[in-house]
Structure formats: structure tokens, C-alpha cells
Motif scaffolding. Structure first.
Motif, PDB file in Angstrom:
ATOM      1  N   ASP A 368       0.835  -1.207   0.000  1.00  0.00           N
ATOM      2  CA  ASP A 368       0.000   0.000   0.000  1.00  0.00           C
ATOM      3  C   ASP A 368       0.874   1.262   0.000  1.00  0.00           C
ATOM      4  O   ASP A 368       0.566   2.238  -0.694  1.00  0.00           O
ATOM      5  CB  ASP A 368      -0.926   0.004   1.219  1.00  0.00           C
ATOM      6  N   ALA A 369       1.949   1.239   0.775  1.00  0.00           N
ATOM      7  CA  ALA A 369       2.841   2.402   0.811  1.00  0.00           C
ATOM      8  C   ALA A 369       3.565   2.563  -0.523  1.00  0.00           C
ATOM      9  O   ALA A 369       3.779   3.692  -0.991  1.00  0.00           O
ATOM     10  CB  ALA A 369       3.847   2.244   1.943  1.00  0.00           C
ATOM     11  N   LEU A 370       3.961   1.454  -1.141  1.00  0.00           N
ATOM     12  CA  LEU A 370       4.578   1.515  -2.472  1.00  0.00           C
ATOM     13  C   LEU A 370       3.602   2.123  -3.476  1.00  0.00           C
ATOM     14  O   LEU A 370       3.982   2.979  -4.287  1.00  0.00           O
ATOM     15  CB  LEU A 370       5.013   0.124  -2.925  1.00  0.00           C
ATOM     16  N   GLN A 371       2.345   1.699  -3.419  1.00  0.00           N
ATOM     17  CA  GLN A 371       1.351   2.223  -4.347  1.00  0.00           C
ATOM     18  C   GLN A 371       1.137   3.715  -4.142  1.00  0.00           C
ATOM     19  O   GLN A 371       0.964   4.468  -5.104  1.00  0.00           O
ATOM     20  CB  GLN A 371       0.026   1.468  -4.179  1.00  0.00           C
ATOM     21  N   ALA A 372       1.187   4.155  -2.888  1.00  0.00           N
ATOM     22  CA  ALA A 372       1.044   5.589  -2.605  1.00  0.00           C
ATOM     23  C   ALA A 372       2.178   6.371  -3.263  1.00  0.00           C
ATOM     24  O   ALA A 372       1.956   7.448  -3.842  1.00  0.00           O
ATOM     25  CB  ALA A 372       1.031   5.824  -1.095  1.00  0.00           C
ATOM     26  N   PHE A 373       3.391   5.836  -3.185  1.00  0.00           N
ATOM     27  CA  PHE A 373       4.524   6.494  -3.828  1.00  0.00           C
ATOM     28  C   PHE A 373       4.349   6.534  -5.342  1.00  0.00           C
ATOM     29  O   PHE A 373       4.565   7.575  -5.981  1.00  0.00           O
ATOM     30  CB  PHE A 373       5.832   5.778  -3.486  1.00  0.00           C
ATOM     31  N   VAL A 374       3.949   5.406  -5.926  1.00  0.00           N
ATOM     32  CA  VAL A 374       3.789   5.328  -7.388  1.00  0.00           C
ATOM     33  C   VAL A 374       2.771   6.355  -7.865  1.00  0.00           C
ATOM     34  O   VAL A 374       2.997   7.083  -8.850  1.00  0.00           O
ATOM     35  CB  VAL A 374       3.386   3.894  -7.794  1.00  0.00           C
ATOM     36  N   GLU A 375       1.647   6.440  -7.167  1.00  0.00           N
ATOM     37  CA  GLU A 375       0.605   7.386  -7.573  1.00  0.00           C
ATOM     38  C   GLU A 375       1.094   8.826  -7.480  1.00  0.00           C
ATOM     39  O   GLU A 375       0.857   9.640  -8.388  1.00  0.00           O
ATOM     40  CB  GLU A 375      -0.627   7.193  -6.687  1.00  0.00           C
ATOM     41  N   GLU A 376       1.800   9.149  -6.394  1.00  0.00           N
ATOM     42  CA  GLU A 376       2.296  10.512  -6.222  1.00  0.00           C
ATOM     43  C   GLU A 376       3.405  10.825  -7.223  1.00  0.00           C
ATOM     44  O   GLU A 376       3.508  11.957  -7.718  1.00  0.00           O
ATOM     45  CB  GLU A 376       2.806  10.703  -4.796  1.00  0.00           C
ATOM     46  N   MET A 377       4.210   9.828  -7.529  1.00  0.00           N
ATOM     47  CA  MET A 377       5.312  10.035  -8.466  1.00  0.00           C
ATOM     48  C   MET A 377       4.777  10.320  -9.869  1.00  0.00           C
ATOM     49  O   MET A 377       5.315  11.171 -10.583  1.00  0.00           O
ATOM     50  CB  MET A 377       6.225   8.804  -8.475  1.00  0.00           C
ATOM     51  N   ARG A 378       3.732   9.629 -10.248  1.00  0.00           N
ATOM     52  CA  ARG A 378       3.125   9.885 -11.564  1.00  0.00           C
ATOM     53  C   ARG A 378       2.687  11.343 -11.682  1.00  0.00           C
ATOM     54  O   ARG A 378       2.838  11.975 -12.727  1.00  0.00           O
ATOM     55  CB  ARG A 378       1.916   8.972 -11.771  1.00  0.00           C
ATOM     56  N   ARG A 379       2.144  11.872 -10.586  1.00  0.00           N
ATOM     57  CA  ARG A 379       1.686  13.267 -10.607  1.00  0.00           C
ATOM     58  C   ARG A 379       2.840  14.256 -10.524  1.00  0.00           C
ATOM     59  O   ARG A 379       2.711  15.404 -10.948  1.00  0.00           O
ATOM     60  CB  ARG A 379       0.731  13.511  -9.425  1.00  0.00           C
TER      61      ARG A 379
END
Length: 427
Positions: A368-379
């Protein structure tokens, strides 16, 4: 007879830097030891209020003039901090001028906090490969900011270094003098015969892409210089990139950036991930190990990380993980730094994981924390950066393939110079 006498080899000329008005005995001892080791000592005096009992080759007035001022003006500048800052500016400029003119082959400086502060500026003024030795009462101290430490600076503790010479002090000073003369005599400055690619990594146990990436780049005719991102490794990468010492940079391990944001002592300074971009050096970037925050394994885990997963790498180094909120902040910081880039920049986002221990079944697995990073990184990836997303892990073959495909395209487009085979380089 000095080393090399009779063989045509010139004795190395060593600049000996210090405040001769307060440390004359020590500096005179160092001058004798440099000569005894086969070097030619040249004294540079950075005193302000007094004068040394010897005649230096470069006196304090020459130092002040190099800073565009005078000793009386420096004395009147306000306090000891402003005075030594001006002397540091002059000493750095004068030392660089002497080096550029071929008049010195290295330097050694002596000091407490004042002298060390000055010596750090002098070291940064000289290029990689020029011997730089500082004898200091705060050698290796956390008082020294990473960004002020030259990439090849050598230090030794000025043990027993107050109120004159003693047997302990003489031992440290003589070792230092022998070391700087030896380094000037046998050291090799970087001799580049192929385009150099600077790469960041974090050791084979955490990030394994170098196993396949290095031989692939070697085969293409590039020299790869890999930096271990445990603080000073990233500092060296940044310093060389700032001097445009790379044909390209593959900055795939950004843990030092995360460390800095989390107030870890394992930092490369506030400008991590900025210098290649500012210098216009082509760079491919990936977020290797940004979820980990390094802490000294020999200290208790800080209270703010007490409930976070922990991995003990060895008796020196341990790592905790950032939570989802922390990783989003890191993503935004990466994006802000990439926005500063003036040259071609690509960012590879491996959505399957960014270090060995974040995979399923490993102690730092937090999807879940990895996914949070991925989503924020895309933005957060700015418009001047090409985003390349892969579904695999950073340690997968897919990641290496993506990095090489971007690199090869840049070579084809003329962004990165073509490699040179060893046969062609020696021809």
C-alpha cells in the motif's frame, strides 16, 4: 637526497596551510617532515592578527589580496567568523591559482574548527586527483556537512593537538605529511579514454541492476563509475556531475535524498539529485530504495520510527521504512529536483518495487505504501522529464532493458557521445 633525485623525477611540491602566528611549532614540524619524505614544502600563512616566526612563501597579505581585500579590512570585518571566512575565500583562490599554474602538486592543512572550515574550502577549489590532506581536531565529525567535503579529501585526527608539540601530535603530523607526499608522488589523476557514465547503486544485496547493467555498458564502450549511496558516495556523484565529468548519469539509487528529508545522518546534502540536471548532463533517474531511511545500527531506533519495519544490514547500518505519507513527500521532492534539469532527463518508475526487501515475503514489504509512492510520483514528474513506467521490479531484467533502451536512443540521437572500444581507445 629527495625522492626522484638523479632520475629526472621532480619532487612533489606541497602547500602547507595554517595559522603561523598560533601554530608555528606544528607547521614548522610539518615543513620538515614534508621535506624528509621527499617533498618540497611551500608555506601558506592564513594568520590574521599576528605573523609567523618564519617567512612563508605565500603570506597572509597575498591571501587577503586573492580575496580582493586587505588584512586591515579583514581585521575590521566584524568578528573571527567573518575574518576567517574571508581568509578561506582568499586561500581557496590562491591555492587554485597555484595549482593551475603548475606550482603545487597537493596541499596539507592544519587546524581546529577554524582551520578545518578554511581547509574545506581550499579542498573544494581543486579538481579530483589533486592530493588534499587535512589534519583536524574534528576529523570525520558530524560537524562537517557532506556538501563541503571534497570527493577525495583525506583526513586524520590531530590527536593531542593543543598547546604545542608532543609525541602523540608528532605521530599524527608525520603520518599526514608522509601520506600527502606519497599521494602526490604516486597518485594517478583520472585518465579518461572512454566516455564516462556515472551510476548510483546501493550494494548487490539491495539493488542488483548493476550485475547486468555494467557489463552491457562496458560492451558498448563506456567506462562506468559506480557510487555507493551511503552518504559520501552520492556527494562524489554530485560533485563530479557539477563539473560535467560524465557523459551521462544513471541515478538509480536515491536513498540519500530520502535520508536527508528524514534527518538521517546518512545524507549527501541538500542538493542531491540536482547537479547533473543543473549542468545539463543527460540523466536517467529511478527511485531506488527511496522507501528506506538509514539509521546507525549501534543506536536505538528513533522514537518516530519505532513502529516501522526495520532491517539490520550490519552492525553499522540499519534501515526503517517511510510510511505512505512520507513516500508521497519524497515523490514530490524528486519531482521538484527533476524540474531543475536543463538537459535531457528521463525517469523510470518501476511499479513492482524499488529495493530487494520490499518484495512479497521480505521484511520491508508494504504494497500500500509503495502504491502511494507510485501514484504521487506519476503526478510529480515535471513536464521537462520523460516518464517511463514498467510493471516490474527495479531489480528485474525489464528495468535494465528499459534503461539501456533509453540510453541507446540518446546515443543514436547524439545526446550521449558514442562509446569507444578498448582497441580504438588505445590506437
Amino acid at each position: 637526497m629527495s625522492a626522484g633525485a638523479g632520475s629526472g623525477e621532480r619532487s612533489p611540491r606541497i602547500l602547507v596551510i595554517g595559522t603561523g602566528d598560533t601554530k608555528a611549532d606544528e607547521l614548522d614540524f610539518m615543513r620538515a617532515k614534508v621535506a624528509e619524505a621527499g617533498g618540497v614544502p611551500l608555506m601558506l600563512d592564513v594568520s590574521v592578527l599576528g605573523d609567523p616566526p618564519y617567512l612563508p612563501e605565500h603570506d597572509k597579505h597575498a591571501v587577503a589580496a586573492a580575496a580582493g581585500t586587505t588584512i586591515p579590512a579583514i581585521v575590521a570585518s566584524g568578528d573571527e567568523n567573518s575574518a576567517m571566512t574571508l581568509m578561506a575565500e582568499g586561500a581557496a583562490r590562491l591555492t587554485k591559482r597555484l595549482h593551475d599554474a603548475g606550482e603545487i602538486d597537493g596541499f596539507i592543512a592544519l587546524g581546529g574548527t577554524m582551520g578545518t572550515d578554511l581547509a574545506l574550502d581550499v579542498a573544494l577549489a581543486l579538481p579530483l586527483g589533486v592530493p588534499k590532506f587535512v589534519v583536524s581536531t574534528i576529523a570525520y565529525s558530524h560537524l562537517l556537512p557532506p556538501e563541503r567535503i571534497a570527493t577525495d579529501l583525506m583526513m586524520i585526527l590531530w590527536a593531542g593537538g593543543l598547546y604545542g608539540l608532543n609525541s602523540t601530535c608528532r605521530s599524527a603530523l608525520s603520518q599526514a605529511c608522509g601520506a600527502v607526499v606519497g599521494a602526490a608522488r604516486v597518485g594517478r589523476k583520472p585518465d579518461v579514454d572512454r566516455p564516462v557514465v556515472g551510476i548510483s547503486s546501493l550494494g548487490k544485496s539491495c539493488l542488483t541492476y548493476m550485475v547486468d547493467l555494467k557489463p552491457a555498458l562496458d560492451k558498448r564502450g563506456y567506462e562506468t563509475v559506480i557510487f555507493h549511496t551511503t552518504g559520501m558516495g552520492g556527494r562524489a556523484l554530485e560533485a563530479i556531475a557539477e563539473q560535467r565529468g560524465f557523459a551521462a548519469v544513471m541515478d538509480f539509487s536515491l536513498q540519500e535524498l530520502a535520508n536527508h528529508l528524514s534527518d538521517s545522518v546518512v545524507t549527501s546534502g541538500a542538493d542531491r539529485l540536482e547537479n547533473a540536471g543543473r549542468a545539463g548532463v543527460p540523466q536517467i533517474v529511478a527511485p531506488g530504495a527511496i522507501d528506506m531511511v538509514d539509521i546507525p545500527a549501534w543506536q536505538p531506533v528513533p522514537e518516530r520510527f519505532a513502529d516501522r519495519p526495520y532491517h539490520a544490514h550490519n552492525r553499522l547500518l540499519g534501515s526503517v521504512t517511510s510510511d505512505a505519507q512520507g513516500r508521497r513527500a519524497i515523490a514530490r521532492a524528486i519531482g521538484a529536483k527533476l524540474a531543475l534539469a536543463r538537459g535531457p532527463t528521463a525517469f523510470i518508475l518501476p511499479t513492482g518495487g524499488i529495493q530487494q526487501w520490499d518484495q512479497e515475503g521480505e521484511p520491508l514489504h508494504e504494497p500500500d505504501a509503495l502504491q502511494a509512492f507510485v501514484e504521487e510520483m506519476r503526478r510529480s514528474v515535471p513536464g521537462n522529464v520523460a516518464l517511463h513506467e514498467i510493471s516490474g521490479h527495479i531489480n528485474s531484467a525489464a528495468f535494465v532493458d528499459k534503461a539501456l533502451s533509453i540510453f541507446d536512443a540518446w546515443v543514436t540521437e547524439g545526446i550521449v557521445p558514442p562509446g569507444v572500444t578498448r582497441g580504438a581507445a588505445s590506437a
